[in-house]
Enzyme design. Structure first.
Site, PDB file in Angstrom:
ATOM      1  N   TYR A   9       0.718  -1.265  -0.231  1.00 56.79           N
ATOM      2  CA  TYR A   9       0.053  -0.075  -0.085  1.00 56.79           C
ATOM      3  C   TYR A   9       0.781   1.168  -0.128  1.00 56.79           C
ATOM      4  O   TYR A   9       0.415   2.410   0.397  1.00 56.79           O
ATOM      5  CB  TYR A   9      -0.942   0.034   1.272  1.00 56.79           C
ATOM      6  CG  TYR A   9      -1.810  -1.176   1.324  1.00 56.79           C
ATOM      7  CD1 TYR A   9      -2.816  -1.587   0.456  1.00 56.79           C
ATOM      8  CD2 TYR A   9      -1.728  -2.159   2.472  1.00 56.79           C
ATOM      9  CE1 TYR A   9      -3.486  -2.812   0.654  1.00 56.79           C
ATOM     10  CE2 TYR A   9      -2.479  -3.138   2.646  1.00 56.79           C
ATOM     11  CZ  TYR A   9      -3.442  -3.748   1.758  1.00 56.79           C
ATOM     12  OH  TYR A   9      -3.882  -4.806   1.777  1.00 56.79           O
ATOM     13  N   TYR A 137     -14.401  -5.174   3.400  1.00 55.17           N
ATOM     14  CA  TYR A 137     -13.309  -5.582   2.904  1.00 55.17           C
ATOM     15  C   TYR A 137     -13.050  -7.053   3.132  1.00 55.17           C
ATOM     16  O   TYR A 137     -13.232  -7.679   4.274  1.00 55.17           O
ATOM     17  CB  TYR A 137     -12.140  -4.847   3.537  1.00 55.17           C
ATOM     18  CG  TYR A 137     -10.648  -5.368   3.355  1.00 55.17           C
ATOM     19  CD1 TYR A 137     -10.145  -4.907   1.930  1.00 55.17           C
ATOM     20  CD2 TYR A 137      -9.946  -6.305   3.977  1.00 55.17           C
ATOM     21  CE1 TYR A 137      -8.657  -5.441   1.676  1.00 55.17           C
ATOM     22  CE2 TYR A 137      -8.962  -6.699   3.805  1.00 55.17           C
ATOM     23  CZ  TYR A 137      -8.162  -6.450   2.633  1.00 55.17           C
ATOM     24  OH  TYR A 137      -7.018  -7.027   2.169  1.00 55.17           O
ATOM     25  N   ASP A 240     -17.201 -13.431   7.583  1.00 52.62           N
ATOM     26  CA  ASP A 240     -15.891 -13.179   7.488  1.00 52.62           C
ATOM     27  C   ASP A 240     -15.496 -12.681   8.996  1.00 52.62           C
ATOM     28  O   ASP A 240     -15.639 -11.574   9.216  1.00 52.62           O
ATOM     29  CB  ASP A 240     -15.451 -12.378   6.615  1.00 52.62           C
ATOM     30  CG  ASP A 240     -14.094 -12.141   6.296  1.00 52.62           C
ATOM     31  OD1 ASP A 240     -13.355 -12.306   7.450  1.00 52.62           O
ATOM     32  OD2 ASP A 240     -13.801 -11.342   5.557  1.00 52.62           O
ATOM     33  N   LYS A 269      -6.411 -14.005  11.049  1.00 56.14           N
ATOM     34  CA  LYS A 269      -5.667 -12.816  11.886  1.00 56.14           C
ATOM     35  C   LYS A 269      -5.274 -13.531  13.213  1.00 56.14           C
ATOM     36  O   LYS A 269      -4.139 -13.616  13.609  1.00 56.14           O
ATOM     37  CB  LYS A 269      -6.235 -11.615  11.895  1.00 56.14           C
ATOM     38  CG  LYS A 269      -6.074 -10.872  10.367  1.00 56.14           C
ATOM     39  CD  LYS A 269      -6.662  -9.323  10.522  1.00 56.14           C
ATOM     40  CE  LYS A 269      -6.117  -8.796   9.330  1.00 56.14           C
ATOM     41  NZ  LYS A 269      -7.284  -8.592   8.346  1.00 56.14           N
TER      42      LYS A 269
HETATM   43  C1  LIG Z   1      -7.374  -9.090   6.936  1.00 57.64           C
HETATM   44  C2  LIG Z   1      -8.565  -9.436   6.426  1.00 57.64           C
HETATM   45  C3  LIG Z   1      -8.859 -10.490   5.222  1.00 57.64           C
HETATM   46  C4  LIG Z   1      -7.783 -10.712   4.501  1.00 57.64           C
HETATM   47  O1  LIG Z   1      -6.866 -11.528   5.389  1.00 57.64           O
HETATM   48  P1  LIG Z   1      -5.122 -11.760   4.697  1.00 57.64           P
HETATM   49  O2  LIG Z   1      -4.673 -12.831   5.754  1.00 57.64           O
HETATM   50  O3  LIG Z   1      -4.630 -10.274   4.714  1.00 57.64           O
HETATM   51  O4  LIG Z   1      -5.314 -12.350   3.351  1.00 57.64           O
HETATM   52  C5  LIG Z   1     -10.090 -10.932   5.065  1.00 57.64           C
HETATM   53  N1  LIG Z   1     -11.241 -10.347   5.733  1.00 57.64           N
HETATM   54  C6  LIG Z   1     -11.169  -9.500   6.680  1.00 57.64           C
HETATM   55  C7  LIG Z   1     -12.494  -9.100   7.458  1.00 57.64           C
HETATM   56  C8  LIG Z   1      -9.961  -9.025   6.911  1.00 57.64           C
HETATM   57  O5  LIG Z   1      -9.727  -8.048   7.948  1.00 57.64           O
END
Ligand SMILES: *Cc1c(COP(=O)(O)O)cnc(C)c1O
Length: 423
Positions: A9, A137, A240, A269
């Site tokens: 970025y 996102y 997600d 994460k």
């Molecule tokens: C960070 C994130 C992703 C992507 O995860 P990566 O490990 O960076 O590929 C997907 N969804 C959400 C909600 C995120 O915060």
């Protein structure tokens, strides 16, 4: 000194040299030269135990002595089996099956492929699209870019490369909204479903907290309503929880605020406490059992090289143990009280001409400015005061490690407020 490392970025023309991190302990990382910096973001929200946690480090060392990696194709191992059982135990009831991958984005790709194939296998081959939300996102891979906010989601440059999905408005009702306020958001969702459900495989959302898209927070009633709408229209529900999972919103999972079980849920994460990259896509029996059949179409054609990596699974198991034994939900509650007291109960801040809104949920707080320009230079300002802040657009936020002390939390909020009160 120049480096061949291409930073994420980054504007290559204007970027300043990145400081070099040589270690860390607790909520601080340490730079070359000895400068200690308090990380207000816990490294893109994943280092929930902070740096150098002795138990996590020991787990990796121990596992490295036994088995660093083996393919999961046709083989298994104890850390993968045990972690899957633990994930089934702690996630909402009904999510009984675990598909591993190596990052949040890939975990979401897996979720979308699973949903689409489920629809094909259950006799709905016309359901080939996703329904996503504005401000969403879900990752940076091609499939994920296509379900990020198409206007503000960083990926508009690639629009012609991406499949076209459906989008509903981002929820506007706040966390503590009345049922009536949520109704408005649910009606917008219903509207899209009514028109397009015949071609929608799944509704996907970051439950309660749309993170990278602007820390947009909403009500648990929105999740309950979304679940009901999905059932009504024969659409799968995908949560997600890559960002919200493992305590970020104040409960172990955002879904727990509403008592809702999605059909598919993605974790990443915080899964390994940030110590290794990994992800898990969980599915309920309904989705999983649709894949039991005789045709070649019944196999799920996905399998990242590093799925179920033993080091990642082992450290994830240790992360969970520490989370439960050290009462992290209690710590998160304490951080939440500090964040509310310092940021929400602060009339001077909310009245500031550059501040549009201040929101807190669990161990997450954001000061939304009217423009990104209002935050230009805040990173340097914070660093001079011993804190690492990295705003997203016009959102100045903190998502601290859960081991952050009360005094450290106040140091962070003081810097956030100090930026707006500087002369
Ligand atoms: C960070 C994130 C992703 C992507 O995860 P990566 O490990 O960076 O590929 C997907 N969804 C959400 C909600 C995120 O915060």
């Amino acid at each position: 000194m120049t480096t061949p490392v291409w930073h994420p970025y980054a504007h290559l023309k204007t970027q300043t040299p990145a400081p070099k991190v040589i270690g860390g302990d607790g909520a601080h990382f340490v730079l070359e030269g000895g400068e200690r910096v308090l990380d207000a973001t816990c490294s893109w929200w994943c280092m929930i135990h902070g740096y150098g946690h002795p138990r996590l480090v020991a787990a990796i060392r121990e596992q490295a002595g036994e088995l660093c990696h083996v393919m999961l194709g046709g083989l298994t191992h104890e850390p993968a089996d045990q972690l899957a059982r633990e994930l089934v135990r702690i996630t909402p009831a009904g999510l009984n099956h675990v598909f591993y991958s190596d990052s949040g984005s890939v975990g979401m790709e897996v979720a979308m492929k699973m949903a689409l194939q489920y629809q094909v296998l259950t006799g709905h081959p016309g359901k080939q699209k996703m329904l996503s939300l504005m401000k969403a996102y879900h990752g940076d891979t091609t499939g994920c870019m296509a379900v990020c906010d198409p206007e503000e989601g960083m990926h508009s440059l690639f629009a012609s490369l991406l499949p076209q999905h459906h989008f509903a408005p981002a929820p506007t009702a706040p966390f503590d909204a009345t049922v009536e306020q949520v109704e408005h958001d649910l009606n917008a969702l219903r509207d899209v479903l009514e028109r397009h459900h015949h071609e929608i495989a799944a509704l996907l959302m970051e439950p309660l907290l749309q993170a990278a898209g602007g820390l947009n927070m909403t009500s648990p009633a929105y999740l309950t309503g979304a679940r009901a709408l999905c059932d009504e229209f024969g659409v799968l529900l995908i949560f997600d929880e890559v960002a919200t999972g493992f305590g970020r919103t104040g409960k172990l999972f955002a879904a727990d605020h509403a008592g809702v079980t999605p059909d598919i849920m993605v974790l990443s994460k915080g899964l390994t406490g940030g110590y290794l990259g990994h992800a898990a896509t969980l599915a309920n029996d309904r989705v999983h059992d649709a894949f039991i059949g005789d045709s070649p179409q019944h196999a799920f054609m996905h399998g990242p090289t590093f799925m179920g990596n033993p080091l990642a699974c082992r450290v994830a198991l240790e992360s969970l143990r520490v989370f439960e034994e050290d009462d992290y939900l209690g710590k998160i509650g304490q951080l939440n009280r500090v964040l509310r007291c310092e940021l929400i109960d602060n009339e001077q801040l909310s009245a500031h001409s550059q501040v549009a809104d201040v929101r807190v949920l669990g161990a997450t707080a954001v000061i939304e400015a009217h423009s990104a320009e209002a935050l230009a230079g805040v990173g340097e300002f914070a660093r001079e005061r011993g804190v690492w802040l990295r705003p997203i657009g016009r959102w100045l936020y903190t998502m601290p490690a859960y081991i952050t002390s009360e005094a450290e939390m106040v140091q962070i909020t003081d810097v956030m407020k100090g930026w707006f009160n500087r002369t």
